[in-house]
Design a protein around this motif. Structure first.
Motif, PDB file in Angstrom:
ATOM      1  N   ASP A  61       3.001  -3.057   3.741  1.00  0.00           N
ATOM      2  CA  ASP A  61       3.430  -1.580   3.614  1.00  0.00           C
ATOM      3  C   ASP A  61       2.758  -0.793   2.360  1.00  0.00           C
ATOM      4  O   ASP A  61       3.007  -1.151   1.264  1.00  0.00           O
ATOM      5  CB  ASP A  61       4.997  -1.444   3.265  1.00  0.00           C
TER       6      ASP A  61
ATOM      7  N   LYS B 116       1.750   1.807  -0.020  1.00  0.00           N
ATOM      8  CA  LYS B 116       2.393   2.962  -0.837  1.00  0.00           C
ATOM      9  C   LYS B 116       1.120   3.440  -1.489  1.00  0.00           C
ATOM     10  O   LYS B 116       0.706   2.787  -2.429  1.00  0.00           O
ATOM     11  CB  LYS B 116       3.482   2.420  -1.472  1.00  0.00           C
TER      12      LYS B 116
ATOM     13  N   ILE C 180       9.299   4.139  -4.359  1.00  0.00           N
ATOM     14  CA  ILE C 180       9.533   3.580  -2.895  1.00  0.00           C
ATOM     15  C   ILE C 180      11.029   4.044  -2.508  1.00  0.00           C
ATOM     16  O   ILE C 180      11.949   3.776  -3.294  1.00  0.00           O
ATOM     17  CB  ILE C 180       9.400   2.168  -2.714  1.00  0.00           C
TER      18      ILE C 180
ATOM     19  N   TYR D 206       4.388  -4.737  -0.739  1.00  0.00           N
ATOM     20  CA  TYR D 206       3.939  -3.162  -0.794  1.00  0.00           C
ATOM     21  C   TYR D 206       2.631  -3.272  -1.710  1.00  0.00           C
ATOM     22  O   TYR D 206       2.583  -3.799  -2.716  1.00  0.00           O
ATOM     23  CB  TYR D 206       5.039  -2.592  -1.577  1.00  0.00           C
TER      24      TYR D 206
END
Length: 122
Positions: A70, A72, A85, A107
């Motif tokens: 994911d 970020k 987050i 992440y």
């Protein structure tokens, strides 16, 4: 940052950078999650509270190893060195881990720092 098109562009650039870095290291990378859907589905999904909105951005494999990522990144309006987050994203990440074990979720931040959902909670 309220400007969705700009946020999307910044996020897409970060995903592309992660993809290049992983491919350089011998991983095969595929876009997945909300960004992989046609625009009409993305728009409809954005209007829901479904955890599908928080599905990882990328899936990658190298040999027998499979991971999800994911991406970020810090938006330009952020004035600190910290990353945020959302609670929804973190809870969806923990749910994803529970349903998809043993496939890890990472992440990956703008400076290529990597954390897992349990590390973020800590």
């Amino acid at each position: 940052m309220a400007n969705w098109p700009l946020r999307k562009e910044i996020g897409d650039q970060h995903e592309q950078r992660i993809t290049r870095e992983l491919e350089r290291r011998g991983w095969t990378v595929q876009l997945c999650g909300q960004g992989a859907y046609p625009i009409a589905i993305q728009d409809a999904l954005r209007r829901t509270d479904s955890s599908l909105r928080q599905f990882p951005d990328l899936i990658a494999a190298r040999g027998p190893h499979l991971v999800t990522i994911d991406a970020k990144t810090r938006m330009p309006s952020t004035t600190t060195d910290r990353y945020a987050i959302s609670r929804k994203s973190l809870l969806a990440g923990l749910q994803f881990l529970g349903m998809n074990a043993p496939v890890p979720l990472y992440y990956e931040f703008g400076d290529l720092t990597v954390l897992t959902p349990p590390e973020v909670i800590h």
